[in-house]
Design a protein around this motif. Structure first.
Motif, PDB file in Angstrom:
ATOM      1  N   GLU A  65      44.617  45.015  47.297  1.00 26.48           N
ATOM      2  CA  GLU A  65      44.509  44.726  45.854  1.00 26.48           C
ATOM      3  C   GLU A  65      44.477  43.229  45.606  1.00 26.48           C
ATOM      4  O   GLU A  65      43.688  42.740  44.785  1.00 26.48           O
ATOM      5  CB  GLU A  65      45.681  45.344  45.096  1.00 26.48           C
ATOM      6  N   GLU A  69      41.460  41.118  43.875  1.00 27.26           N
ATOM      7  CA  GLU A  69      41.675  40.273  42.697  1.00 27.26           C
ATOM      8  C   GLU A  69      41.225  38.843  42.969  1.00 27.26           C
ATOM      9  O   GLU A  69      40.592  38.206  42.122  1.00 27.26           O
ATOM     10  CB  GLU A  69      43.149  40.297  42.289  1.00 27.26           C
ATOM     11  N   GLU A  73      38.302  36.639  41.114  1.00 25.91           N
ATOM     12  CA  GLU A  73      38.550  35.315  40.534  1.00 25.91           C
ATOM     13  C   GLU A  73      37.590  34.282  41.103  1.00 25.91           C
ATOM     14  O   GLU A  73      37.058  33.441  40.367  1.00 25.91           O
ATOM     15  CB  GLU A  73      39.999  34.887  40.786  1.00 25.91           C
TER      16      GLU A  73
END
Length: 85
Positions: A65, A69, A73
């Protein structure tokens, strides 16, 4: 005491991993080499093995995860920097 040698292709880096399983009445010991180090894992019973396996799965999912993420970004930052040029 039983000693067995096993191997498998792991899915993270695609390497073949060999390990030795040593069993006696009291415990099981797994000996494996990775990252140029020998690791010894002692397992007292199947309950402990399953608990460690579950913990590793939880940690793996958590790290996946975080990687996802961070990738999102980075993509967002790259897209925003392209717009500024």
């Amino acid at each position: 005491m039983k000693v067995n040698k096993y191997s498998f292709n792991e899915n993270v880096f695609g390497e073949q991993i060999e390990y030795i399983l040593i069993e006696d009445e009291k415990e099981k010991i797994v000996i494996v080499e990775y990252y140029n180090k020998i690791h010894i894992i002692k397992i007292e019973n199947e309950k402990q093995l399953l608990e460690r396996l579950i913990e590793c799965k939880i940690l793996n999912d958590y790290l996946q995860e975080i990687i996802q993420e961070q990738d999102e970004e980075i993509t967002e930052y790259e897209n925003n920097s392209d717009m500024e040029e």
